[in-house]
Design a protein around this motif. Structure first.
Motif, PDB file in Angstrom:
ATOM      1  N   THR A  30      23.976 -28.966 -35.568  1.00 23.28           N
ATOM      2  CA  THR A  30      22.770 -28.240 -35.200  1.00 23.28           C
ATOM      3  C   THR A  30      22.950 -27.612 -33.826  1.00 23.28           C
ATOM      4  N   GLN A  31      22.347 -26.446 -33.639  1.00 16.67           N
ATOM      5  CA  GLN A  31      22.438 -25.813 -32.322  1.00 16.67           C
ATOM      6  C   GLN A  31      21.054 -25.490 -31.786  1.00 16.67           C
ATOM      7  N   ILE A  32      20.093 -26.249 -32.269  1.00 17.75           N
ATOM      8  CA  ILE A  32      18.722 -26.028 -31.826  1.00 17.75           C
ATOM      9  C   ILE A  32      18.597 -26.160 -30.319  1.00 17.75           C
ATOM     10  N   ARG A  33      19.336 -27.099 -29.756  1.00 12.20           N
ATOM     11  CA  ARG A  33      19.177 -27.346 -28.314  1.00 12.20           C
ATOM     12  C   ARG A  33      19.702 -26.191 -27.471  1.00 12.20           C
ATOM     13  N   ARG A  34      20.410 -25.280 -28.091  1.00 10.62           N
ATOM     14  CA  ARG A  34      20.841 -24.108 -27.338  1.00 10.62           C
ATOM     15  C   ARG A  34      19.683 -23.138 -27.144  1.00 10.62           C
ATOM     16  N   ARG A  35      18.536 -23.475 -27.717  1.00  9.29           N
ATOM     17  CA  ARG A  35      17.332 -22.672 -27.452  1.00  9.29           C
ATOM     18  C   ARG A  35      16.497 -23.307 -26.346  1.00  9.29           C
ATOM     19  N   HIS A  36      17.021 -24.385 -25.779  1.00 10.25           N
ATOM     20  CA  HIS A  36      16.280 -25.077 -24.724  1.00 10.25           C
ATOM     21  C   HIS A  36      16.026 -24.139 -23.550  1.00 10.25           C
ATOM     22  N   GLY A  37      17.068 -23.441 -23.162  1.00 11.58           N
ATOM     23  CA  GLY A  37      16.888 -22.419 -22.126  1.00 11.58           C
ATOM     24  C   GLY A  37      16.662 -21.082 -22.793  1.00 11.58           C
ATOM     25  N   PHE A  38      16.112 -20.126 -22.049  1.00 11.10           N
ATOM     26  CA  PHE A  38      15.833 -18.837 -22.688  1.00 11.10           C
ATOM     27  C   PHE A  38      17.126 -18.148 -23.061  1.00 11.10           C
ATOM     28  N   ASN A  39      17.045 -17.269 -24.019  1.00 13.65           N
ATOM     29  CA  ASN A  39      18.209 -16.539 -24.485  1.00 13.65           C
ATOM     30  C   ASN A  39      18.605 -15.507 -23.444  1.00 13.65           C
ATOM     31  N   LEU A  40      19.926 -15.382 -23.221  1.00 17.61           N
ATOM     32  CA  LEU A  40      20.380 -14.520 -22.133  1.00 17.61           C
ATOM     33  C   LEU A  40      20.579 -13.070 -22.564  1.00 17.61           C
ATOM     34  N   GLU A  41      20.279 -12.801 -23.819  1.00 20.53           N
ATOM     35  CA  GLU A  41      20.468 -11.441 -24.328  1.00 20.53           C
ATOM     36  C   GLU A  41      19.686 -10.432 -23.471  1.00 20.53           C
ATOM     37  N   ASN A  42      20.322  -9.337 -23.161  1.00 20.92           N
ATOM     38  CA  ASN A  42      19.686  -8.230 -22.441  1.00 20.92           C
ATOM     39  C   ASN A  42      19.069  -8.649 -21.103  1.00 20.92           C
ATOM     40  N   GLN A  43      19.615  -9.699 -20.531  1.00 19.36           N
ATOM     41  CA  GLN A  43      19.042 -10.203 -19.291  1.00 19.36           C
ATOM     42  C   GLN A  43      19.101  -9.140 -18.191  1.00 19.36           C
ATOM     43  N   GLY A  44      20.119  -8.294 -18.261  1.00 21.32           N
ATOM     44  CA  GLY A  44      20.282  -7.282 -17.222  1.00 21.32           C
ATOM     45  C   GLY A  44      19.164  -6.266 -17.220  1.00 21.32           C
ATOM     46  N   SER A  45      18.557  -6.066 -18.351  1.00 25.35           N
ATOM     47  CA  SER A  45      17.443  -5.112 -18.398  1.00 25.35           C
ATOM     48  C   SER A  45      16.154  -5.743 -17.930  1.00 25.35           C
ATOM     49  N   LYS A  46      16.203  -7.025 -17.620  1.00 27.71           N
ATOM     50  CA  LYS A  46      14.967  -7.726 -17.294  1.00 27.71           C
ATOM     51  C   LYS A  46      14.829  -7.959 -15.799  1.00 27.71           C
ATOM     52  N   VAL A  47      15.857  -8.558 -15.220  1.00 22.11           N
ATOM     53  CA  VAL A  47      15.763  -8.910 -13.801  1.00 22.11           C
ATOM     54  C   VAL A  47      16.919  -8.304 -13.033  1.00 22.11           C
ATOM     55  N   SER A  48      16.779  -8.276 -11.730  1.00 21.97           N
ATOM     56  CA  SER A  48      17.789  -7.632 -10.902  1.00 21.97           C
ATOM     57  C   SER A  48      18.982  -8.558 -10.703  1.00 21.97           C
ATOM     58  N   GLN A  49      20.110  -7.979 -10.400  1.00 28.23           N
ATOM     59  CA  GLN A  49      21.325  -8.752 -10.206  1.00 28.23           C
ATOM     60  C   GLN A  49      21.158  -9.703  -9.032  1.00 28.23           C
ATOM     61  N   SER A  50      20.489  -9.229  -8.032  1.00 24.46           N
ATOM     62  CA  SER A  50      20.279 -10.054  -6.848  1.00 24.46           C
ATOM     63  C   SER A  50      19.458 -11.290  -7.210  1.00 24.46           C
ATOM     64  N   TRP A  51      18.455 -11.060  -8.024  1.00 21.35           N
ATOM     65  CA  TRP A  51      17.618 -12.197  -8.440  1.00 21.35           C
ATOM     66  C   TRP A  51      18.449 -13.198  -9.239  1.00 21.35           C
ATOM     67  N   ILE A  52      19.278 -12.680 -10.145  1.00 24.06           N
ATOM     68  CA  ILE A  52      20.115 -13.575 -10.962  1.00 24.06           C
ATOM     69  C   ILE A  52      21.031 -14.389 -10.050  1.00 24.06           C
ATOM     70  N   TYR A  53      21.575 -13.718  -9.043  1.00 31.78           N
ATOM     71  CA  TYR A  53      22.465 -14.432  -8.138  1.00 31.78           C
ATOM     72  C   TYR A  53      21.747 -15.621  -7.507  1.00 31.78           C
ATOM     73  N   ASN A  54      20.595 -15.353  -6.991  1.00 34.53           N
ATOM     74  CA  ASN A  54      19.826 -16.423  -6.359  1.00 34.53           C
ATOM     75  C   ASN A  54      19.505 -17.533  -7.345  1.00 34.53           C
ATOM     76  N   TRP A  55      19.206 -17.114  -8.514  1.00 29.28           N
ATOM     77  CA  TRP A  55      18.813 -18.091  -9.547  1.00 29.28           C
ATOM     78  C   TRP A  55      19.987 -19.002  -9.911  1.00 29.28           C
ATOM     79  N   VAL A  56      21.110 -18.417 -10.271  1.00 27.44           N
ATOM     80  CA  VAL A  56      22.212 -19.263 -10.732  1.00 27.44           C
ATOM     81  C   VAL A  56      22.805 -20.055  -9.574  1.00 27.44           C
ATOM     82  N   LYS A  57      22.665 -19.533  -8.403  1.00 27.79           N
ATOM     83  CA  LYS A  57      23.190 -20.261  -7.237  1.00 27.79           C
ATOM     84  C   LYS A  57      22.420 -21.564  -7.062  1.00 27.79           C
TER      85      LYS A  57
END
Lengths: 980, 358, 266, 274
Positions: free
Chosen positions: A530-557
């Motif tokens: 089962t891969q249900i738990r891979r829906r635990h976090g939001f899907n990363l599809e098209n993430q670039g169209s959603k938030v800025s690169q700078s924001w992503i940097y801060n987030w993943v950091k």
């Protein structure tokens, strides 16, 4: 009493209305003074009596031929067949030669016996005499004893009451005692005599008896089957007599079987009615292993290890059948029992075969075989999962992942953080335009979005009545966005690095473990995983169209700097890694979507919405006046706030101004017992069952409005999650499991609190996205080579030392246990209590001590040297390094954990079990066993000369070497031996 | 389809009851046209044909084959049959009387036969046949058993036992205290009073219509229209929320009927006089009281003087007033029905404060 | 007296009859001999498998080269294996593909059981290679695993339908034995110490299976019937063909693989 | 041998049905019960009617027209016979049925599925329905033939009461299966009692029956409460209805039936034109 005169004087005789001219009745001569000819009546009587006889017989037959009797007869036939087959097998496996030999011997002895006939007769006669004498003597003894006992009582009583005749009685007692003893001696002597005679007789006939006994033993199995067959099939006459109408009250072979479970009731209004499960009346082979291949209803239960058997956790006598399966307990016909088909084909088959039809009056129809796991929850509700019920658990996981509990009260989901992101800082993360487009259809932007669709659903699309939904929806969304922006207080974040390398970032995302909780686009199905738990976090599809690169940097950091309450852990990315990841994620774009125009905002539609909302607590005229005074912005803010409250956005998101709002959905605590009459099926041509309604509701929540004329504020509000059929099935399985069926305490799940808490916690943290815990999880596996799979945590509590585990959980980055793994154990910043929850969970699962254990090893020098020898001979270092350096010629994926760490990481006892049989602890592990079992299942050492080939001692020696010599651990002081 | 819709439409209570009443009265007016063997054959052939064709409709089948409704289907045939049979006998007798011939019954009156075997034996046969019928019926049809009693979930519709459905149907037009208590009481009292009110010495012990036209018409109207027909209506044509459903209509629980009934007081005070309702219920309902009192107190003397003068003379004042009271009570039901159908009249007197609504 | 007792006698007689019928037949002591071939529970007579299916597994095109093996991690292997060792994945000679499992995949009569051979199948670990590389066996047939090397091998059966088997053999000429309970095709075998070492087993619940020899030829003995025959190769996947054979029949069945065939996950 | 043959012959002769019948009829036991013997002559037929407790409800002779089926429709007889068969089947059902909330429903279910001759329940239920219809038709016939007219006024009244009793019997029995059909039918039926004028707490006039602020008629003291033994249809109602259904009402009905039949005779037999 033959007086026929009507009451004279009482009433006036009524006048005769017409002239009474007596006219003879027709055919009066022929009939005499009869109305009917007797023969005519006889005829009718004969006909009707015959009819009555026929009907009475028919009635008894109809009443007598019950469905369950047919099954019982069939089962007897089946049993007879099987017994006959068994008999045939037994007889064919019989050692015929030996049997014949015995028969010959028997004949020989018989011949011998004939020679000594006179002698035998004599002894036999003697024996008969002795037996007769013994009988008399024994009777005398027993009578004498009876007299003695009564005399004894009299004497004792006389002494106690100090009566004068006590001495006399004492004498009498002595006398009777003597008499009794005499008889006893006599009978004992006779017993001895009989024994002697028997022995003598044995000389002549003993051999024969012995042979006969041997033959009987040989035939024991056969005779047993024969007896069984005779019981099963005592002949047509006996069977039909036993089961004939009327006679069947005595001891019929066809009878109702039932299981009555203590304290288990059908919870009916007014009164709890004892549950009486009569299922076994027809399901006759259900608890017998041998009927696995028999046709229904005789088939054996598919899982006797877990159910029915008295040694299983759910013995039939204490759980019954309907506890899990539901259905009508007392029914004994296919239809009334509430059987439910699991598929359309089965439904058709049953309709044909059993004349099956849905039962409109049954509140608890049986769970279909697909749904059967829903029956577990009523008892197994102490922890968030039911052992071995994968489908059911995935339903519960889905509910947690999609946050159904945000709007609906659901048992087991209390005190869980809202699933959606915090909207109080939304303006720092997103743009208003993006939000407006997103809300219109989230799945359009991210095909796997968890955010459901509120607008342009089956009840608010196109145009109905006066409403043009396109315009109205756009206005509503805009109002909500305006409201959110007006309340949002963006967080100040440092500028993020935007100079990363997307290719390197992709590599990191794919390996470092993101895919335990996230996926990019649709998840590819994998068999057996089962891969249900891979829906635990939001899907990363098209993430670039959603938030800025700078924001992503801060987030993943460091996600917590952006959102302190986030569930996302830190993966300890370096600045460069973070920059690369940000570069990669922001390269995931959907340009087509970005270019899509924003829907225009129609002021009239906004006015309509605002007016409608204003009207809810003021009159029409007032509302119109208020509206006139409002600016567009005021309208938006007002409408936005009211719409958020109508749609319940705060169920999943933290929305400023709605911190204390109550969830808007229907309580689902007893969804599985909800009366069908309370479910509105609208005009849908679907089956009128709970299950069907829930499935339809989950597939398209608002479809029940289709065909209805409703004002906008009356419409159904549940948004569309666009669940797949599989998800729908899983979630509705959970809903039907939430029944109001009180089960007695002794049936309830007795999961320890530590385990329940642990399960809850690991579900919240999604540990199983990467790890296999209790044999479940590892959803990340399909994205990785097997060598790169995160560890299986089976026996983790037994395996690791509390101290080590604690420090590891607190700071996983400090330990380099498996240097070859690209995935990282993230840093969750667990509090002490949270870490302890996990540790206690693992310890409780394995029933080991926590937190105080001894890690000292009891050993001696000799054993250590044997251990060192074995360690070399077994070539452990072929795979296990003993330092942090990778041996030459080896790639990291060929390696096993560094053994130097073992002594402070592992529990000494665990190592013993692990080395003995690694497959048992981690099925599929690459660690081989060096002590494979022989035919008898006893492990054998490849070195029979070391320590006498004692496997246990050898393993102990290896362990000691590992802990003391390799690791440098402590030795326990052993009394009597000197340690240096 | 069209035919079904048509039948659904004409079985609406207002139409069905009116049509049946008119049919009954007309047929009694011209009995020798209606109650002949031929007409009986035609009517029953039509009825069987109707049933036979209609059971093909799933909704019709559902309601007709419901186990507890089967006896009522039987009654649906038995009652018209015996009505026709009795009146046919009556017509024959009337003809004989007119021709000066003895009655059908009278032909044998003087003959007495021995009870054994003629009566006893036939009774025995009758019992046997009845047992056969009962057993056959029981084998063919299982007695209904629904889910266990649950006071928190009322089925929709909740129906009384079928023989009380006439009363439940009356609830549409009257409050429970009238439909459930007073009317049943009056029915019993009225039935018991019949022999004492009916002083007509004729027609004792034989079927006749001409000699007892008044009694029979009244009784048949009460029995057939106001009881049997209402039972049938309540059984087959009343669905969820006691709404009317045609025989081929699906019992949709969501069907709604507009409740737009208005009290007499509102008609007069609000619509007629254009003023608000007075606070005092007695004053508010004063017109209702007048109407009801007038109905029961003024009409009898009026009748005694005019239309029923003949009765007044033969019966004497006590019998006459008892009779007119009972008759007026009986006709109150059709009157209220008609008022409801025509004017949406809810109550003539409506004092819900004291549960006193008429 | 006599007259009265008549019905009584009759009824007593009835009861006696009934009782007699019920308990009358348990005198038998010796069971009837059970003949061979009684239905159910007996095994298939292998002499009935008299039809022969022969054929060749041909390979079209140029066979892809096998991967080179880096053996430097274990000096023993590096020393004892052939020069420039490769994997044994694709072995083609005379246009025929070797190491293909050919077996009857359906068409056998349901419910039939087949005697399990007691002779064990052997797999040897020699010079850091498995020999044979591909072989077939029956369920519950013993499998002997031998280590002829002076180094540690572990034989790890990556079974899915059977419990996994993973035994380390640190001693030369050490022999371990195992059995597989459930049919599984293919059942990959690997050595976790030497990751290039691999073998494939076909485990069947019937005896109608074989492995193509050098040159791609194979022969199957089957009872008369209508069968689906499957050929499986570790790299090129599965192919199936139908065949009908009569009594003592001989049929030829040729499979053909080419470079474009892809193995499926199973 | 010959002796035996004769004996056999004699025995067979003695055992022939005719002889056995004769023998039985001549026995003292038989004669003590059936005084008259086979009613093969008119005299005996009359004596039978006079001597038999059940038959003597009938007169010895009846008017021919009065027993014509086309005249009587046999509805009275059918009603009575249905009453008898209901008593019989009801008695059998009482062996299995327990009027408690715990068991009432499941006992009916068992009757339906397992109990031998559970079909008695069907006979009972359908018989009850048939009896209601038969009793209506009986009344219908009596009215249509004007048979209530003097001298039968009183018997008509007894009949009306019997009709009401029949309905009450059926009504009380309706509750006993304790399923949704039962409880709601009784609820609907008994709700009417709530509106009894003066005696029901929702009936007109009940509000007047009070002293100061203390109302005498409330939902715990009204007609409905008396009928159900509680404020809703519960265990008390079940027991109450059970007792009424099995003992109370049948006793009264039986008593009145005796009067009804007796009065038929006293009032000149089955009616007919005089």
């Amino acid at each position: 009493m033959s007086s026929e005169t009507p009451n004279e004087g009482g009433h006036k005789k009524p006048p005769i209305p017409t002239p009474a001219k007596k006219i003879p009745a027709l055919n009066i001569d022929k009939r005499g003074d009869r109305l009917y000819e007797v023969i005519y009546l006889h005829k009718w009587f004969a006909i009707s009596s015959l009819l009555l006889f026929g009907f009475t017989v028919a009635m008894v037959m109809v009443d007598y031929s019950r469905e369950w009797k047919r099954y019982q007869r069939e089962f007897v036939r089946l049993q007879i067949q099987r017994t006959q087959r068994d008999m045939q097998q037994v007889s064919s496996s019989l050692d015929r030669a030996k049997f014949q030999q015995l028969q010959q011997q028997l004949q020989q002895t018989r011949a011998q016996q004939q020679q000594n006939e006179a002698q035998i007769d004599k002894i036999q006669k003697q024996l008969n005499d002795l037996n007769a004498k013994y009988y008399a003597a024994d009777e005398n003894y027993r009578f004498a004893k009876a007299v003695y006992d009564s005399d004894k009582y009299e004497y004792e009583e006389a002494v106690a009451t100090k009566r004068s005749n006590a001495p006399k009685l004492a004498e009498k007692l002595k006398e009777t005692e003597k008499r009794m003893n005499d008889y006893k001696a006599q009978s004992e002597k006779l017993t001895l005599d009989i024994r002697a005679s028997n022995t003598e007789l044995d000389k002549y006939v003993g051999k024969r008896n012995e042979i006969q006994k041997d033959m009987e033993t040989m035939l024991a199995d056969y005779t047993r089957l024969q007896t069984r067959l005779n019981t099963l099939n005592p002949g047509v006459i006996v069977t039909s007599f036993r089961n004939a109408p009327v006679f069947d009250f005595m001891n019929p072979s066809e009878r109702i079987n039932q299981i009555i479970v203590n304290n288990l009731y059908n919870d009916q209004p007014f009164k709890a009615i004892p549950r009486v499960d009569r299922c076994t009346t027809c399901h006759l082979g259900i608890d017998q292993k041998t009927y696995q291949d028999a046709a229904q209803p005789f088939t054996t239960h598919p899982n006797l290890d877990l159910y029915l058997a008295s040694s299983s956790p759910h013995p039939m006598e204490s759980f019954g059948c309907t506890t899990c399966h539901a259905g009508l307990d007392r029914a004994t016909s296919f239809q009334n029992a509430g059987h439910m088909p699991h598929s359309e084909e089965q439904r058709k088959e049953w309709q044909k075969k059993y004349n099956w039809h849905e039962q409109e009056f049954l509140e608890t129809p049986m769970l279909t075989t697909n749904d059967i796991q829903a029956g577990c929850y009523k008892c197994h509700n102490a922890s968030p999962e039911v052992p071995q019920a994968a489908a059911f658990n995935s339903g519960r996981d889905l509910i947690r992942i999609y946050g159904c509990f945000g709007c609906h009260k659901l048992p087991g989901y209390e005190n869980i953080r809202k699933v959606g992101p915090d909207l109080s800082t939304v303006s720092g993360k997103l743009t208003k335009e993006w939000v407006r487009k997103w809300l219109a259809n989230p799945k359009d932007f991210k095909s796997q979005a968890r955010m459901p669709q509120f607008w342009w659903n089956s009840n608010n699309s196109g145009s109905t009545g006066n409403t043009n939904w396109d315009k109205r929806n756009a206005a509503e969304i805009n109002a909500i966005a305006e409201y959110l922006w007006s309340k949002s207080k963006p967080k100040q974040l440092p500028p993020g690095r935007t100079n990363g390398n997307a290719v390197a970032g992709k590599q990191i995302v794919e390996t470092v473990g993101c895919f335990g909780c996230h996926a990019i686009g649709p998840i590819q199905e994998a068999a057996n995983q089962t891969q249900i738990r891979r829906r635990h976090g939001f899907n990363l599809e098209n993430q670039g169209s959603k938030v800025s690169q700078s924001w992503i940097y801060n987030w993943v950091k460091d996600p917590t700097q952006v959102w302190p309450e986030t569930k996302m852990p830190s993966l300890r990315l370096t600045d460069e890694e973070a920059a690369n990841v940000a570069a990669y994620l922001s390269s995931l774009k959907n340009p087509e979507w970005e270019q899509r125009p924003l829907p225009e905002i129609d002021q009239a539609a906004l006015d309509d919405v605002t007016l409608e909302l204003l009207r809810t607590n003021s009159t029409d005229i007032e509302a119109h006046e208020k509206l006139k005074d409002m600016t567009a912005e005021q309208k938006n803010l007002f409408a936005g706030e009211r719409l958020i409250s109508r749609y319940g956005c705060f169920g999943c998101h933290n929305v400023p101004g709605f911190e204390k709002a109550q969830p808007i959905g229907t309580e689902l605590t007893e969804a599985g017992s909800k009366l069908i009459s309370q479910l509105d099926f609208g005009f849908l041509p679907i089956e009128h069952s709970r299950r069907a309604w829930y499935e339809q509701k989950l597939k398209d929540p608002r479809i029940f409005d289709v065909g209805r004329v409703k004002r906008p504020e009356e419409l159904l509000k549940m948004p569309n999650f666009r669940f797949s059929d599989k998800d729908v099935e899983a979630v509705s399985g959970v809903l039907v499991s939430l029944v109001k069926d009180p089960v007695p305490l002794e049936m309830r799940d007795k999961t320890p609190q530590a385990v329940a808490d642990g399960r809850q916690f690991i579900a919240e943290k999604n540990c199983r996205g990467c790890h296999l815990i209790e044999g479940v999880g590892g959803d990340i596996r399909p994205t990785k080579e097997q060598a790169q799979w995160p560890p299986n945590l089976n026996t983790e509590g037994f395996k690791t030392q509390p101290l080590w585990l604690h420090s590891f959980l607190k700071d996983p980055g400090s330990v380099k246990l498996r240097p070859w793994l690209t995935a990282r154990m993230p840093t969750f910043h667990f509090t002490e209590q949270q870490a302890a929850t996990i540790e206690r969970y693992f310890s409780a699962l394995d029933r080991v001590d926590y937190p105080f254990i001894s890690t000292d090893v009891e050993t001696d020098t000799q054993r250590l040297s044997v251990g060192a020898d074995l360690f070399m001979k077994l070539q452990c270092t072929s795979c296990h390094p003993t330092s942090n350096a990778i041996p030459p010629g080896k790639s990291p994926e060929d390696l096993a954990p560094n053994l130097q760490l073992a002594h402070e990481r592992l529990r000494p006892d665990w190592v013993l079990q692990w080395v003995r049989d690694p497959q048992k602890i981690f099925p599929g592990t690459r660690m081989p066993t060096f002590f494979p079992p022989n035919d008898k299942g006893v492990p054998v050492s490849p070195f029979p000369n070391i320590l006498g080939g004692d496997v246990t001692a050898q393993i102990q020696a290896i362990r000691d070497h590992l802990f003391i010599t390799v690791g440098g651990g402590r030795r326990a002081a052993r009394s009597g031996t000197v340690t240096k | 389809m069209f035919i079904k819709d048509f039948i659904n439409a004409i079985t609406a209570p207002y139409f069905l009851i009116t049509a049946a009443a008119i049919l009954l009265l007309v047929s009694l007016k011209y009995p020798d046209k209606f109650y002949t063997s031929k007409s009986g054959a035609i009517v029953f052939a039509c009825m069987f044909g109707f049933l036979g064709i209609s059971v093909l409709d799933p909704n019709f089948r559902l309601i007709v084959t419901k186990a507890d409704n089967v006896p009522i289907v039987g009654m649906l045939f038995l009652v018209p049959f015996f009505t026709w049979f009795a009146l046919r006998e009556a017509v024959r007798n009337d003809k004989r009387i007119a021709e000066g011939k003895p009655l059908v019954e009278q032909e044998e009156t003087a003959d007495k036969v021995l009870t054994w075997p003629d009566l006893v034996y036939t009774e025995l046969i009758c019992m046997v046949v009845l047992t056969v019928v009962l057993i056959g019926w029981s084998m063919a049809l299982q007695a209904p058993l629904e889910e266990p009693a649950n006071p928190s979930s009322s089925p929709n519709p909740s129906k009384a036992p079928w023989y009380f459905l006439g009363l439940q149907e009356m609830l549409v037009y009257f409050d429970p205290w009238l439909a459930g208590v007073v009317f049943p009481g009056l029915i019993i009292v009225g039935l018991m009073a019949i022999p004492y009110i009916d002083t007509n010495p004729k027609g004792n012990g034989y079927f006749t219509l001409r000699e007892r036209r008044w009694e029979i018409t009244t009784f048949l109207f009460g029995f057939l229209i106001l009881w049997i027909l209402l039972v049938i209506l309540g059984t087959f044509l009343r669905g969820p929320n006691w709404n009317f459903f045609g025989p081929y209509e699906f019992w949709d629980i969501h069907k709604l009927e507009a409740l737009v009934n208005v009290n007499l007081s509102e008609y007069i005070w609000v619509k007629g006089l254009g003023m608000g309702l007075p606070k005092n219920p007695i004053i508010r309902e004063i017109f209702g009281f007048l109407v009801v009192l007038g109905y029961f107190l003024l009409i009898p003397p009026l009748l005694a003087k005019t239309w029923l003068k003949r009765f007044y003379q033969t019966l004497g004042p006590i019998r006459f007033h008892v009779m007119t009271f009972l008759l007026l009570a009986m006709t109150a039901l059709p009157i209220k029905m008609v008022l409801r159908w025509l004017f949406n009249l809810k109550y003539i007197i409506g004092i819900p404060e004291y549960f006193f609504n008429i | 007296m006599h007259k009265r007792s008549l019905p009584l006698c009759a009824s007593l007689l009835m009861v006696a009859l009934v009782a007699g019928c019920g308990g009358g037949s348990n005198e038998t002591n010796v069971p009837p001999p059970g003949g061979p071939g009684a239905p159910g529970g007996t095994t298939f007579d292998m002499s009935k498998a008299n039809a022969t299916i022969t054929g060749k597994i041909s390979f079209e095109g140029t066979p892809p080269p096998n991967d080179k093996i880096q053996m430097s991690a274990d000096p023993y292997c590096a020393q004892h294996a052939a020069q420039n060792p490769t994997t044994e994945t694709v072995k083609v000679s005379d246009g025929g593909l070797e190491n293909v499992i050919v077996f009857v995949s359906s068409g056998l009569s349901a419910g039939a059981t087949y005697a399990t051979p007691t002779t064990p199948v052997e797999i040897n670990q020699e010079n850091c290679h498995y020999t044979p590389h591909v072989f077939t066996m029956m369920t519950n047939q013993p499998l002997k695993v031998k280590n002829s090397d002076m180094t540690l091998h572990n034989i790890h059966a990556w079974a899915e339908k059977n419990p996994q088997f993973n035994v380390g053999q640190p001693v030369k000429d050490m022999v371990s034995e195992t059995k597989f309970k459930n049919p599984e095709v293919p059942l990959p075998v690997r050595c976790d110490v030497h990751k290039w070492m691999g073998a494939f087993i076909g485990v069947f619940d019937h005896p109608f299976h074989t492995v193509s020899k050098s040159g791609g030829s194979f022969e199957l003995k089957v009872p008369p019937g209508n069968y689906e025959v499957t050929a499986w190769h570790e790299k090129f996947g599965k192919k199936t063909m139908m065949v009908q054979v009569g009594d003592n029949d001989k049929k030829e069945l040729n499979f053909s693989f080419n470079t474009n065939d892809k193995g499926t996950a199973d | 041998m010959a002796n035996f043959k004769d004996w056999l012959k004699e025995t067979f002769k003695a055992l022939s049905p005719a002889r056995v019948g004769e023998y039985i009829q001549e026995s003292q036991v038989y004669r003590s019960i059936f005084r008259v013997g086979v009613p093969d002559s008119d005299r005996k037929r009359m004596l039978v009617m006079l001597g038999n407790v059940f038959l003597h409800l009938h007169p010895v002779k009846v008017r021919k027209s009065g027993i014509r089926m086309r005249y009587t429709w046999c509805m009275g007889g059918i009603t009575f016979f249905l009453f008898l068969s209901l008593t019989f089947t009801g008695l059998l059902l009482m062996f299995y049925y327990r009027p408690t909330l715990e068991y009432a429903y499941v006992d009916i279910r068992d009757l339906r599925e397992q109990v031998p001759l559970g079909i008695m329940r069907e006979i009972h239920r359908w018989g009850a329905h048939a009896m209601v219809i038969a009793v209506w038709l009986h009344m219908y016939r009596v009215f249509m033939t004007g048979s209530y007219k003097p001298p039968r006024e009183f018997n008509w009244n007894v009949g009306v009461i019997l009709l009401v009793l029949t309905l009450l019997l059926s009504f009380t029995g309706y509750l006993l299966p304790w399923d949704q059909l039962a409880i709601w039918a009784i609820t609907v039926g008994s709700n009417m009692a709530r509106a009894t004028p003066f005696a029901g707490h929702e009936g007109p006039g009940s509000a007047l029956l009070k002293l100061g602020d203390i109302a005498f008629v409330n939902n715990q003291s009204d007609m409905r409460f008396a009928l159900l033994g509680g404020r809703f249809v519960g265990e008390a109602a079940l027991l109450r209805f059970y007792v009424l259904h099995c003992v109370g009402l049948p006793l009264v009905a039986g008593f009145l039936m005796a009067i009804h039949f007796w009065r038929i005779r006293r009032d000149g037999g089955i009616s007919g034109p005089l």
